[in-house]
Every structure is written in structure tokens, then in C-alpha cells.
Design a protein around this motif. Structure first.
Motif, PDB file in Angstrom:
ATOM      1  N   ALA A 377       0.829  -1.211   0.000  1.00 27.36           N
ATOM      2  CA  ALA A 377       0.000   0.000   0.000  1.00 27.36           C
ATOM      3  C   ALA A 377       0.860   1.258   0.000  1.00 27.36           C
ATOM      4  CB  ALA A 377      -0.936  -0.005   1.211  1.00 27.36           C
ATOM      5  N   ILE A 378       2.001   1.226   0.700  1.00 30.47           N
ATOM      6  CA  ILE A 378       2.906   2.385   0.702  1.00 30.47           C
ATOM      7  C   ILE A 378       3.419   2.654  -0.702  1.00 30.47           C
ATOM      8  CG2 ILE A 378       5.163   3.221   1.486  1.00 30.47           C
ATOM      9  CD1 ILE A 378       4.657   1.723   4.112  1.00 30.47           C
ATOM     10  N   LEU A 379       3.810   1.608  -1.393  1.00 30.41           N
ATOM     11  CA  LEU A 379       4.322   1.764  -2.756  1.00 30.41           C
ATOM     12  C   LEU A 379       3.250   2.340  -3.672  1.00 30.41           C
ATOM     13  CD1 LEU A 379       6.755   1.321  -4.574  1.00 30.41           C
ATOM     14  CD2 LEU A 379       5.964  -1.008  -4.998  1.00 30.41           C
ATOM     15  N   TRP A 380       2.009   1.864  -3.521  1.00 32.56           N
ATOM     16  CA  TRP A 380       0.914   2.410  -4.332  1.00 32.56           C
ATOM     17  C   TRP A 380       0.700   3.888  -4.004  1.00 32.56           C
ATOM     18  CZ3 TRP A 380      -3.578   4.854  -3.031  1.00 32.56           C
ATOM     19  CH2 TRP A 380      -4.461   5.122  -4.083  1.00 32.56           C
ATOM     20  N   LEU A 381       0.700   4.225  -2.706  1.00 30.58           N
ATOM     21  CA  LEU A 381       0.470   5.616  -2.300  1.00 30.58           C
ATOM     22  C   LEU A 381       1.569   6.536  -2.841  1.00 30.58           C
ATOM     23  CD1 LEU A 381      -1.290   7.557  -0.648  1.00 30.58           C
ATOM     24  CD2 LEU A 381       0.144   7.054   1.344  1.00 30.58           C
ATOM     25  N   LEU A 402       9.409   9.876   1.568  1.00 37.33           N
ATOM     26  CA  LEU A 402       9.635  11.305   1.331  1.00 37.33           C
ATOM     27  C   LEU A 402      10.417  11.520   0.038  1.00 37.33           C
ATOM     28  CD1 LEU A 402      10.538  12.504   4.938  1.00 37.33           C
ATOM     29  CD2 LEU A 402       8.430  12.965   3.693  1.00 37.33           C
ATOM     30  N   ASN A 403      11.417  10.693  -0.217  1.00 38.65           N
ATOM     31  CA  ASN A 403      12.191  10.828  -1.451  1.00 38.65           C
ATOM     32  C   ASN A 403      11.322  10.608  -2.684  1.00 38.65           C
ATOM     33  OD1 ASN A 403      14.724  11.459  -0.379  1.00 38.65           O
ATOM     34  ND2 ASN A 403      15.235   9.316  -0.040  1.00 38.65           N
ATOM     35  N   ALA A 404      10.327   9.730  -2.562  1.00 41.09           N
ATOM     36  CA  ALA A 404       9.473   9.419  -3.709  1.00 41.09           C
ATOM     37  C   ALA A 404       8.382  10.456  -3.928  1.00 41.09           C
ATOM     38  CB  ALA A 404       8.839   8.038  -3.518  1.00 41.09           C
ATOM     39  N   VAL A 405       7.940  11.147  -2.842  1.00 35.63           N
ATOM     40  CA  VAL A 405       6.730  11.967  -2.923  1.00 35.63           C
ATOM     41  C   VAL A 405       6.986  13.470  -2.914  1.00 35.63           C
ATOM     42  CG1 VAL A 405       4.595  12.570  -1.700  1.00 35.63           C
ATOM     43  CG2 VAL A 405       5.267  10.172  -1.938  1.00 35.63           C
ATOM     44  N   VAL A 406       7.822  13.972  -1.986  1.00 35.47           N
ATOM     45  CA  VAL A 406       7.820  15.411  -1.727  1.00 35.47           C
ATOM     46  C   VAL A 406       8.705  16.188  -2.700  1.00 35.47           C
ATOM     47  CG1 VAL A 406       7.384  14.966   0.715  1.00 35.47           C
ATOM     48  CG2 VAL A 406       9.713  15.408  -0.040  1.00 35.47           C
ATOM     49  N   THR A 407       8.328  17.458  -2.859  1.00 32.96           N
ATOM     50  CA  THR A 407       9.128  18.387  -3.670  1.00 32.96           C
ATOM     51  C   THR A 407       9.910  19.353  -2.789  1.00 32.96           C
ATOM     52  OG1 THR A 407       7.264  19.944  -3.790  1.00 32.96           O
ATOM     53  CG2 THR A 407       7.442  18.301  -5.547  1.00 32.96           C
TER      54      THR A 407
END
Length: 724
Positions: A377-381, A402-407
Motif C-alpha cells: 500500500a505504501i508503494l501504491w500511495l 519522502l524521497n518518492a513523494v515530496v518536492t
């Protein structure tokens, strides 16, 4: 010669306390004057002596007087006021009203502040340029008065049996009248959020002072910082609009689980889009009236407008979109048709997250969203949020998330907020560079000061150089204050070793079969083993049986068939994912260890807690008042006190900050004993584990390629199922 008291009494006969107040403090702010008058009006008959008057308003009066009056002067004025109140109440010349609680100026609305001509509200900004009084002083005065009432109630026999009362969070900020007027007029259409010069406190503890935060529309921010510094509190202040966010910006804070009722999971998500739900309801009502023949042409026109709106928002595709979100978060097709009351708290939290993702607010606030999710689920999110169009502010300890999501990163430390562009890895690099530059600047300033000081010391008594020495002294005085570099203390955890050598087998399950009900078998033919060298991580979807397998390993559950074998000298320590919730919240950490392991002195308990960062005043505070991460540290201290030689950890990183997770990984790496853990934290898995077990479909299998292989498997599943 007459005494000061007698003189004061004579003066009180001639003047009311209002006259005394105006006479002694002619420059007093009107708001402060109204506050003091309210306290004395409402509680005048209740004051027992002048000391209580001083406790209630003395601190405020000292602030008003600045340097003009000392404490003794203020106490004398309070005595005069008390005598005045005594005379008034004795003669019945003033009707006294008793309130249940002191007047709370902090509750006065922002709208009332803007109508006060040329006066900055003292409750809006404690460092106001237009008032001499600190709002904190007012709050303390109110608290003292309330405490006095409570003490008197206790004396009168009104016993209180309420449990421990926790402190409450509060926020204040500078009031910008121009921005407020634009906001209220509805002309503000900017979706950027800028909050300047604001404070956040938790009880008497200041979390942020003079802070500033800028959230640009459409960017995704990660809020990071040590446990207990106020990250969650800041989210709550934003969500409650205690900090001013433009009224046209919708906010959704994923904080509480969905209520359990008869609503289906899918319908619960659809209902989060209130605009769509409202249009569908209106459409249904209009069609009913049209069918009954009780309408005129206006209804048909309105119905056409509704159809256009529904078509523009693609309302017919909403169920499919909601279903994709639910499936991505782990809800099977069957689960989506179950009622919300059938789900556990963890699944209801996932429902709350699904509702937020479907509703698409302008500002989405997420507090540790990965705590409730498994790796899949984390990977999907991560993939889903990468295409999110509006603004996100997320608190997370998961550096890979955080590395995958935030700008952008917002770092909370030393009561302020610092912003960094880029993901977490970029933050680490940029922060290190900033610290190096600050250290170089500090050293250069220190060297410059020392150079000037050497000149002064050398020629201090040289008459020919007197002018130069004076010039250097003035230069030294004008230099800004030199502050050494502030470095965050390093987090260390220690898992005490047990040096007893145990010969294999240490712990194993042979041909184990287990189920809670015969129609749903969790495990069949389960064969696993571990020894004192093991570093095993178990992953899998929620409900696959990870926690159950841990309980089988510990012997808490008995296999239906098969055998559990454990060494007779095996001493296990267990950290449950619900371990924190099971702590006694009404005692302090020292008492908690004392109750669990009696017979030791306080220094031993303090030393044990100190090894996990619970030091000084933290160790004497009620456990309930600690942050989630601090409670986890207390749980670690409790778990390790008996010095086990084998640890079984179920989601140990929930609520921990990144520095503590790194420290946990190092501690487990140095520990001379066995470790089996269930975790969704990619960083911890990579740092600690030598074996990766996947729990699924009634079996446990080992993946030789470790976490990278498991991640690739999940990504491929997403592509096949159309979730990406």
C-alpha cells in the motif's frame, strides 16, 4: 504617622478600584483595562486577601507598568483594590457575578479584532508593537484565577475524580488587517498559503516562536523533525484554522478513523465528495417532483444545469475512481462492499485516507500515513501522490517515502521552521553544506574578534594609541552577538547483550498449521527457523498473518498441528505494534519501570530511560503527555530492561523520527542476539535485515533478492492490475 494600610483604606473609601487603576496606570491599554476590570468584577467577592488579587492580576499590572513600578508598588496597589472590593461587597453597592471560568480573551474572534480601531489585539500577537502586555501573562493570570476557584471548590467538598488532564495546544500570529479584509471579502483567489510571525505552544511549553511557513500551491511538502518538537501539533493548528489559512482554501486532515456504521466502504468514500453528493440528491428530488407533475419550468432548467455540472466533473466515473483508490490501499472487491463497522481501527484509518484522496482538498494534511499501511500500500500511495495536483503537507519518518513523494522539506528545529527545495536526500546534503558554511562563518567572526581584542589588550595603556583603542572598543561593541553553531544531539539506542552461547536449534516452527476458524486457514505446513545470528524481516499485506506468525514464534499461540521448538535458555523481548497503547499513561516513565521491575533505585530507572532519550524532566512527566515517538522509546526501555537474547519486533518504527530509526538500526546491528521483525520501513529493512520473508496465501517464502526484488514484484502487480 499613619500606616500605609490605613492610608490605603482611606483612599479606597473615596475611590473605586476603577479609579485606582486609571490613576496608577494612566497609559493602560483599553483591552487590558477591560480584562482586569472583568476579573475584578466577576471574582471580587471571591478574593480572600490581597495576595489572591496580586496572583490574579499582579503579573499583568507589572507588564503594564514596565519600569515605572516595582513588585512592592504593585502589591500595594492590589491591597488598595482588595480593600475597595471588600467595602463594595460589604455594602452591597456592586452586584457581583460569578462565572464558571475566567474570561478567555484568546477566544475572541478575529473579526472582533479587526473592528478595534488602530489597536492590535493583545491576544493575537504577544510581541505586539502597540501594547506593553504579553498575552502569555494574561493567560497565566487566567489560569491562576481558575486554579484558585478549583482549590476553593475542593475545600467546599466538591471532589474531583477526573483522570489526568492533558495540556492543550494553542497558536497565535500577527494579525494583518489588509489580508483579513481581502480574505473576508471573497476577492482572494490565490491558493498559496503564507503564515508569518506565529507562535505555537503546548501548555506552557513553547514549540514555535516567530515562525514562518510558505506553502506554494501544488507543491508537496514533507515536515520533519525530532519527536516531541510539535509536528503533529502544527498540523492540528492548520487543520483547525487556529493559524490563518484563506477561507476559500479547503483543508482535510487525515487524523481520525472513519466511524463504524452501516455505510458501505465504497459509498463512504463517494460521500466524501460533498459537491457530487449534493448534486445527485438535488437531481433525485427534482426528478421526483417532475414525475409527480408538481413543478414549473424552473425545475427543468435547474435539472439541466445539474446534468451539465455532473458531466463536467465526470460524476459517472466516480465509483470506478473510488474503487481504484480503495484497491490500491488494500481493499479487495469484497471488502469494498462491507459496512464500515465491520473493519478494525487500522482499516478505518485507511478508509479515512481513501476519502481524503478522493475528495482532493486544496490542502491535504497527512500525519505519518505509512504507519497504517503495509509495503504494498505504501508503494501504491507513493505512485498516486506523485501526480497529486494540489498542496500536500505530510509528516513522515519514512525517508524513502519522502524521497518518492515530496518536492520540498520543512525542517522543524529549535522553535523555528527552515525550508529546503528537493527531496529528503537533497535536504540532508543541503543541510550539511549550510552547517559547514555557518561553522566557517562562526570561526571567521571569532578570529576577527580575537584580532581586535589582541590590539586592545596590547595598547590599552598606551596614551598615543588611546583614540585607536577607543575606536576598536566601539567596533567590538557594534559587532553582532556571536552565537556558536547549534547542533542537534545525536540519538543513541542500546540493546544490552546477553553473552550466553546457545546451541541450535534456537527457535523453529515445524509443519505448523494454524487458523482462527476452520474455513480460513492462515498457515499450512509452515517451516521457519531462527538463531542468535538471525536478522529476519517479514513483509506482506495486512491480514496475511505476519503478527500471528510472530505470536506462534513466541508461543503465545498454540499451533493446531505441528510443533514449536525453543531453546530452554531463550529469553525473548517483544515489541508489539500496539505496545505503546498498552503503557500506563497516568504515571511517569520512572514509575512505569518501578511498577514493572520493582526493587531498584531511581537512578537505575533514570539510567535505563536515558539510554533511550527519556532524560531529565521528560522522565517525570505523565506518559500520556509524551509524543508518540517518546512513548515508543519508553516502551523500548521497558522491553530491554530484562536483557533478552532474542527480540521479536512488530512495526517498531511507528511514530519514531528518522534519527531514532537510524539509531535503532545501529543498535540492532550491534546486538549479539537474534532479531525477527515485521516492518514496512524500507530504510530499516535495508540497514538491518539479512533475510526477507514474504507472508502470503497461507505460506511464508524467502526472497533471495531482498527488498529490491520484492519491490519489483509489487510494481509488476500494479501494472498488471491497472493501479498505476
Amino acid at each position: 504617622m499613619r500606616s500605609a494600610t490605613s492610608a490605603g483604606e482611606d483612599r479606597c473609601i473615596m475611590a473605586t478600584y476603577v479609579d485606582i487603576l486609571k490613576s496608577e496606570f494612566p497609559q493602560i491599554d483599553q483591552e487590558v483595562f477591560n480584562y482586569i476590570k472583568g476579573v475584578l468584577d466577576c471574582g471580587g467577592a471571591d478574593f480572600e486577601d490581597d495576595e489572591e488579587v496580586f496572583e490574579a492580576i499582579g503579573g499583568v499590572l507589572q507588564q503594564v507598568s514596565a519600569d515605572c513600578k516595582n513588585e512592592e508598588d504593585v502589591r500595594d496597589i492590589c491591597l488598595q483594590m482588595f480593600n475597595t472590593l471588600t467595602l463594595q461587597n460589604g455594602h452591597g453597592s456592586q452586584k457581583q457575578l460569578l462565572l464558571d471560568a475566567p474570561v478567555q480573551l484568546s477566544q475572541i474572534s478575529a473579526e472582533s479584532v479587526t473592528t478595534t480601531k488602530d489597536v492590535q489585539g493583545i491576544w493575537m500577537l504577544k510581541r505586539s508593537q502597540n501594547t506593553t502586555v504579553d498575552a502569555k501573562k494574561l493567560e497565566k493570570a487566567e489560569a491562576k484565577l481558575k486554579a484558585k476557584h478549583e482549590r476553593r471548590n475542593d475545600k467546599d467538598g466538591q471532589k474531583t475524580t477526573t483522570p489526568i488532564v492533558l495540556e492543550e495546544a494553542s497558536a497565535s500570529q500577527a494579525s494583518n488587517k489588509k489580508d483579513t479584509r481581502i480574505d473576508l471579502s471573497g476577492r482572494n483567489r490565490c491558493y498559496d498559503i503564507r503564515i508569518e510571525n506565529f507562535d505555537v505552544s503546548f501548555g506552557e511549553r513553547s514549540l514555535l516562536q516567530g515562525a514562518e511557513v510558505m506553502l506554494a500551491a501544488g507543491r508537496r511538502y514533507g515536515l520533519i523533525g525530532r519527536n516531541g518538537l510539535g509536528k503533529t501539533t502544527l498540523l492540528k493548528m492548520l487543520a483547525s484554522r487556529s493559524l490563518r489559512v484563506p477561507v476559500h482554501i479547503s483543508i482535510l486532515h487525515v487524523e481520525q478513523e472513519v466511524a463504524g456504521d452501516e455505510t458501505l466502504a465504497l459509498q463512504s468514500v463517494l460521500e466524501s465528495d460533498t459537491l457530487r453528493e449534493g448534486l445527485l440528491l438535488e437531481e433525485k428530488q427534482l426528478n421526483a417532483r417532475i414525475a409527480a407533475g408538481t413543478t414549473d419550468g424552473a425545475e427543468s432548467v435547474r435539472l439541466s444545469e445539474i446534468y451539465v455540472q455532473l458531466e463536467e466533473m465526470e460524476a459517472d466515473k466516480a465509483p470506478a475512481k473510488a474503487s481504484v483508490i480503495l484497491a490500491g490501499l488494500g481493499f479487495s472487491a469484497k471488502m469494498q462492499t462491507q459496512t464500515t463497522k465491520e473493519f478494525s481501527g487500522g482499516w478505518r484509518m485507511r478508509l479515512a485516507l481513501a476519502r481524503a484522496l478522493f475528495a482532493k482538498p486544496d490542502l491535504l494534511l497527512l500525519d505519518e500515513p505509512t504507519n497504517m499501511l503495509d509495503v504494498r500500500a505504501i508503494l501504491w500511495l507513493e505512485n498516486y501522490l506523485q501526480t497529486w495536483q494540489s498542496t500536500i503537507l505530510v509528516v513522515s519518518h519514512d525517508r524513502d517515502f519522502l524521497n518518492a513523494v515530496v518536492t520540498d522539506i520543512i525542517h522543524l528545529h529549535t522553535q523555528r521552521l527552515d525550508s529546503y527545495r528537493g527531496d529528503y536526500e537533497n535536504f540532508v546534503k543541503t543541510k550539511e553544506d549550510r552547517l559547514k558554511n555557518q561553522q566557517r562563518e562562526y570561526e571567521a567572526q571569532l578570529q576577527y574578534r580575537e584580532h581586535i581584542q589582541v590590539f586592545i589588550d596590547r595598547f590599552r595603556f598606551n596614551a598615543n594609541r588611546a583614540a585607536q583603542v577607543q575606536s576598536k572598543l566601539k567596533l567590538l561593541e557594534k559587532l553582532p552577538e556571536l552565537k556558536p553553531l547549534e547542533k542537534e544531539t545525536e540519538v543513541t539506542l542500546r540493546f544490552p547483550d546477553s553473552f550466553e552461547k546457545l546451541s541450535p536449534p534456537i527457535l523453529q516452527l515445524d509443519e505448523v498449521e494454524f487458523y482462527y476458524s476452520p474455513d480460513r486457514r492462515l498457515f499450512t505446513g509452515l517451516n521457519v527457523s531462527a538463531d542468535l545470528e538471525s536478522r529476519i524481516c517479514i513483509v506482506g499485506e495486512n491480514g496475511a498473518g505476519k503478527s500471528t506468525m510472530l505470536k506462534l514464534l513466541m508461543g503465545e499461540l498454540t499451533p493446531i498441528n505441528g510443533v514449536r521448538q525453543a531453546h530452554r535458555s531463550l529469553k525473548m523481548g517483544y515489541f508489539s505494534q500496539h505496545h505503546v497503547d498498552q503503557l500506563d499513561l497516568n504515571v511517569c516513565s520512572i514509575e512505569l519501570l518501578l511498577n514493572k521491575f520493582p526493587g531498584r533505585n531511581e537512578e537505575e530507572y533514570r539510567h535505563q530511560l536515558g539510554g533511550y532519550g527519556i532524560t531529565g524532566e521528560l522522565a517525570t512527566r505523565p506518559v500520556a503527555s509524551l509524543s508518540g515517538g517518546q512513548k515508543s522509546r519508553v516502551a523500548f526501555a521497558q522491553m530491554t530492561m530484562p536483557c533478552p537474547n532474542f527480540y521479536i519486533l512488530d512495526e517498531p518504527t511507528n511514530h519514531l523520527d528518522m534519527e531514532t530509526i537510524e539509531a535503532l538500526a545501529k543498535a540492532l546491528g550491534k546486538f549479539k542476539g537474534g532479531v525477527v521483525l515485521v516492518s514496512h520501513d524500507e530504510r530499516l529493512i535495508r540497514l538491518v535485515c539479512k533475510e526477507l520473508w514474504v507472508c502470503e496465501k497461507g505460506a511464508v517464502r524467502r526472497i533471495d533478492g531482498g527488498f529490491d526484488e520484492y519491490r519489483d514484484i509489487l510494481q509488476e502487480q500494479f501494472r498488471k492490475e491497472g493501479y498505476l
